[in-house]
Scaffold this motif. Structure first.
Motif, mmCIF file in Angstrom:
data_model
loop_
_atom_site.group_PDB
_atom_site.id
_atom_site.type_symbol
_atom_site.label_atom_id
_atom_site.label_comp_id
_atom_site.label_asym_id
_atom_site.label_seq_id
_atom_site.Cartn_x
_atom_site.Cartn_y
_atom_site.Cartn_z
ATOM 1 N N ALA A 51 28.030 35.791 55.473
ATOM 2 C CA ALA A 51 26.907 36.247 56.207
ATOM 3 C C ALA A 51 26.050 37.331 55.270
ATOM 4 N N ALA A 52 26.456 37.311 54.120
ATOM 5 C CA ALA A 52 25.710 37.910 52.925
ATOM 6 C C ALA A 52 25.774 39.613 53.359
ATOM 7 N N GLU A 53 27.014 39.979 53.904
ATOM 8 C CA GLU A 53 27.447 41.291 53.880
ATOM 9 C C GLU A 53 27.972 41.843 52.760
ATOM 10 N N TRP A 54 28.684 41.002 52.215
ATOM 11 C CA TRP A 54 29.377 41.136 50.813
ATOM 12 C C TRP A 54 28.920 40.358 49.707
ATOM 13 N N GLU A 55 28.838 40.751 48.403
ATOM 14 C CA GLU A 55 28.772 40.023 47.204
ATOM 15 C C GLU A 55 30.067 39.770 46.601
ATOM 16 N N ALA A 56 29.889 38.910 45.463
ATOM 17 C CA ALA A 56 31.021 38.468 45.047
ATOM 18 C C ALA A 56 31.913 39.408 44.357
ATOM 19 N N ASP A 57 31.494 40.324 43.929
ATOM 20 C CA ASP A 57 32.257 41.475 43.261
ATOM 21 C C ASP A 57 33.158 42.230 44.176
ATOM 22 N N ARG A 58 32.928 42.154 45.531
ATOM 23 C CA ARG A 58 33.929 42.755 46.540
ATOM 24 C C ARG A 58 34.976 41.644 47.040
ATOM 25 N N LEU A 59 34.915 40.668 46.520
ATOM 26 C CA LEU A 59 36.020 39.607 46.844
ATOM 27 C C LEU A 59 37.226 39.836 45.791
ATOM 28 N N ALA A 60 36.914 40.281 44.503
ATOM 29 C CA ALA A 60 37.756 40.312 43.340
ATOM 30 C C ALA A 60 39.237 40.942 44.184
ATOM 31 N N LEU A 61 40.443 40.403 43.704
ATOM 32 C CA LEU A 61 41.767 40.806 43.811
ATOM 33 C C LEU A 61 42.173 42.139 42.940
ATOM 34 N N ARG A 62 41.669 41.766 41.687
ATOM 35 C CA ARG A 62 42.002 42.726 40.605
ATOM 36 C C ARG A 62 40.764 42.811 39.526
ATOM 37 N N THR A 63 40.739 43.957 38.826
ATOM 38 C CA THR A 63 39.636 43.845 37.854
ATOM 39 C C THR A 63 40.256 43.248 36.518
ATOM 40 N N GLY A 64 39.341 43.307 35.543
ATOM 41 C CA GLY A 64 39.622 42.458 34.316
ATOM 42 C C GLY A 64 40.910 43.355 33.860
ATOM 43 N N ASP A 65 40.533 44.724 33.982
ATOM 44 C CA ASP A 65 41.694 45.732 33.487
ATOM 45 C C ASP A 65 42.921 45.413 34.125
ATOM 46 N N ASP A 66 42.936 45.451 35.452
ATOM 47 C CA ASP A 66 44.224 45.301 36.023
ATOM 48 C C ASP A 66 44.916 44.104 35.491
ATOM 49 N N LEU A 67 44.196 42.975 35.363
ATOM 50 C CA LEU A 67 45.025 41.804 34.839
ATOM 51 C C LEU A 67 45.445 42.095 33.060
ATOM 52 N N ALA A 68 44.561 42.661 32.442
ATOM 53 C CA ALA A 68 44.837 42.684 30.967
ATOM 54 C C ALA A 68 46.386 43.636 31.062
ATOM 55 N N ALA A 69 46.478 44.391 31.778
ATOM 56 C CA ALA A 69 47.438 45.294 31.627
ATOM 57 C C ALA A 69 48.780 44.554 32.061
ATOM 58 N N LEU A 70 48.794 43.379 32.728
ATOM 59 C CA LEU A 70 49.877 42.509 32.949
ATOM 60 C C LEU A 70 50.220 41.652 31.665
ATOM 61 N N GLY A 71 49.312 41.852 30.699
ATOM 62 C CA GLY A 71 49.942 41.131 29.484
ATOM 63 C C GLY A 71 49.897 39.387 29.737
ATOM 64 N N LEU A 72 48.966 38.974 30.376
ATOM 65 C CA LEU A 72 49.164 37.584 30.786
ATOM 66 C C LEU A 72 48.634 36.754 29.728
ATOM 67 N N ASP A 73 48.911 35.459 29.636
ATOM 68 C CA ASP A 73 48.449 34.387 28.867
ATOM 69 C C ASP A 73 47.364 33.707 29.826
ATOM 70 N N LEU A 74 46.203 34.108 30.096
ATOM 71 C CA LEU A 74 45.430 33.932 31.316
ATOM 72 C C LEU A 74 44.660 32.351 30.899
ATOM 73 N N ARG A 75 44.841 31.231 31.720
ATOM 74 C CA ARG A 75 44.152 30.289 31.373
ATOM 75 C C ARG A 75 43.235 29.798 32.637
ATOM 76 N N LEU A 76 41.988 30.450 32.669
ATOM 77 C CA LEU A 76 41.138 30.173 33.790
ATOM 78 C C LEU A 76 40.360 28.819 33.660
ATOM 79 N N GLY A 77 39.718 28.365 34.488
ATOM 80 C CA GLY A 77 38.841 27.238 34.231
ATOM 81 C C GLY A 77 39.239 26.030 33.938
ATOM 82 N N VAL A 78 40.638 25.728 34.231
ATOM 83 C CA VAL A 78 41.381 24.671 33.712
ATOM 84 C C VAL A 78 42.529 24.068 34.604
ATOM 85 N N ALA A 79 42.522 23.186 34.962
ATOM 86 C CA ALA A 79 43.392 22.738 35.868
ATOM 87 C C ALA A 79 44.906 22.052 35.585
ATOM 88 N N ALA A 80 45.824 22.126 36.107
ATOM 89 C CA ALA A 80 46.961 21.402 35.698
ATOM 90 C C ALA A 80 47.044 19.965 36.087
#
Length: 398
Positions: A51-80
């Motif tokens: 409905a264009a009431e929200w933009e994409a930034d409101r959909l994020a479940l966590r910020t980049g900083d939140d994910l960085a704090a988890l110490g992940l080996d993050l592999r995005l944009g690549v499928a298993a």
């Protein structure tokens, strides 16, 4: 356990990764996602974002900083692309081979397509943006499938001024899940707003601008949305040795094989609360299941069966639909509060001798939450629904 891989970076996968860290796991934690975006919430795609009431930034479940704090080996944009259980390795589309000691499969689902392959689908941020950019006053939208997703998208398109046609193969939309009378009530919300609802029709071909029906009739459109269900993303597991059947088949602990668990929309597990295998495509279940899978993976000696009371909600026009339990295959449904005609009621569902579900429209959340405990405790129907003057019993669905 030194290496854990979570395949799937949406609600279930993120919940699993966070739980692993919260429970004290400090080894290598790889999170794989086939989309390039950070984990985001999907339910708003067919509502606020479309409905264009929200933009994409409101959909994020966590910020980049939140994910960085988890110490992940993050592999995005690549499928298993494959799993070698003997070597305990996950193969990725970029050629990488990621070793694991423990694995959580959370690869979700993808939309079903129809012959012809045309039209929009609505699963990802990209899907929703593509449709959103094409909606507006006077645009003709044909929605194939009048389930919850199709109904939500139709309601948004109507609100944006589009002319909407809903095509549904069943005589009554959603009757298999909520019962015929509740399904008819939900259907009337479309009809009252001038949405054309055609039931009992079979679609034989979909293009980007038209839908062909059995018998040859062509329904033209500016845009077509196909919302006819989904398929679990299990193709990459075809040679893995895991049991696959409408998802990754798991036991009550969400274990699919030694050291391999599944969570979210892709998991088909035995829910001991209802005594059946189920696969649930709801946001709340995905997060809860991701947490449960992570805990069971980490502590095999203290595992707990995953036995939730499923919950889902849907927003359509001015209606808020909420439901607890497992409504499919119910034997009887009764309205215990409110009135169907006013679109303000609570309906309770019976399977066998017990209360198996409850659905509310236009009621405060606390009203239906009171029924959650009845479902969780396996309340006997005749004891829980024992005020015949206040109860309107509807036809059952088998």
């Amino acid at each position: 356990m030194n290496r854990v891989v979570v395949v799937g970076a949406s609600a279930a996968g993120l919940a699993a990764a966070e739980t692993l860290r919260r429970e004290g796991y400090d080894g290598t934690l790889t999170l794989v996602g086939d989309e390039p975006h950070l984990p985001y919430d999907r339910p708003p795609l067919s509502k606020q974002y479309l409905a264009a009431e929200w933009e994409a930034d409101r959909l994020a479940l966590r910020t980049g900083d939140d994910l960085a704090a988890l110490g992940l080996d993050l592999r995005l944009g690549v499928a298993a692309t494959g799993l070698d259980p003997g070597d305990r390795v996950v193969r990725l589309a970029d050629g990488a081979r990621v070793p694991y000691d423990g694995l959580i499969v959370a690869t979700g689902v993808r939309p079903r397509r129809l012959p012809g392959g045309g039209g929009h689908v609505l699963r990802t941020l990209r899907d929703a943006l593509a449709l959103r950019e094409r909606l507006g006053p006077g645009r003709r939208l044909v929605v194939v499938g009048a389930g919850f997703l199709g109904a939500e998208a139709a309601a948004v398109a109507w609100r944006l001024g589009a002319r909407v046609t809903l095509l549904e193969p069943a005589p009554v939309p959603l009757a298999h899940a909520v019962g015929e009378e509740v399904g008819r009530m939900l259907s009337r919300a479309h009809l009252d707003r001038g949405v054309e609802l055609r039931t009992g029709v079979t679609v034989t071909e979909v293009t980007d601008r038209a839908v062909r029906l059995a018998g040859g009739e062509v329904v033209e459109a500016d845009e077509v949305l196909v919302a006819v269900g989904s398929l679990p993303n299990t193709e990459w597991l075809a040679d893995s040795g895991l049991t696959l059947g409408d998802g990754v088949v798991c036991d009550a602990y969400l274990e699919a094989a030694e050291g391999v668990y599944a969570a979210g929309d892709v998991a088909r597990w035995h829910n001991p609360l209802f005594g059946v295998r189920m696969r649930i495509e709801h946001r709340t279940n995905a997060a809860e299941q991701g947490m449960a899978a992570a805990r069971n993976l980490l502590g095999p000696d203290r595992r707990k069966p995953f036995a939730p009371v499923p919950y889902f909600w849907s927003d359509q026009y001015d209606m808020k639909v909420q439901a607890y339990g497992f409504l499919r295959g119910h034997d009887e449904v009764a309205v215990v509060e409110g009135d169907l005609a006013e679109r303000r009621f609570v309906a309770v569902y019976r399977t066998g001798a017990r209360v198996s579900g409850a659905l509310a429209v236009g009621m405060p959340p606390k009203v239906i939450r009171a029924w959650r405990q009845s479902i969780a405790s396996g309340a006997v129907w005749d004891e829980a629904v024992r005020a015949p003057v206040q109860v309107r019993r509807l036809r059952g669905v088998t």
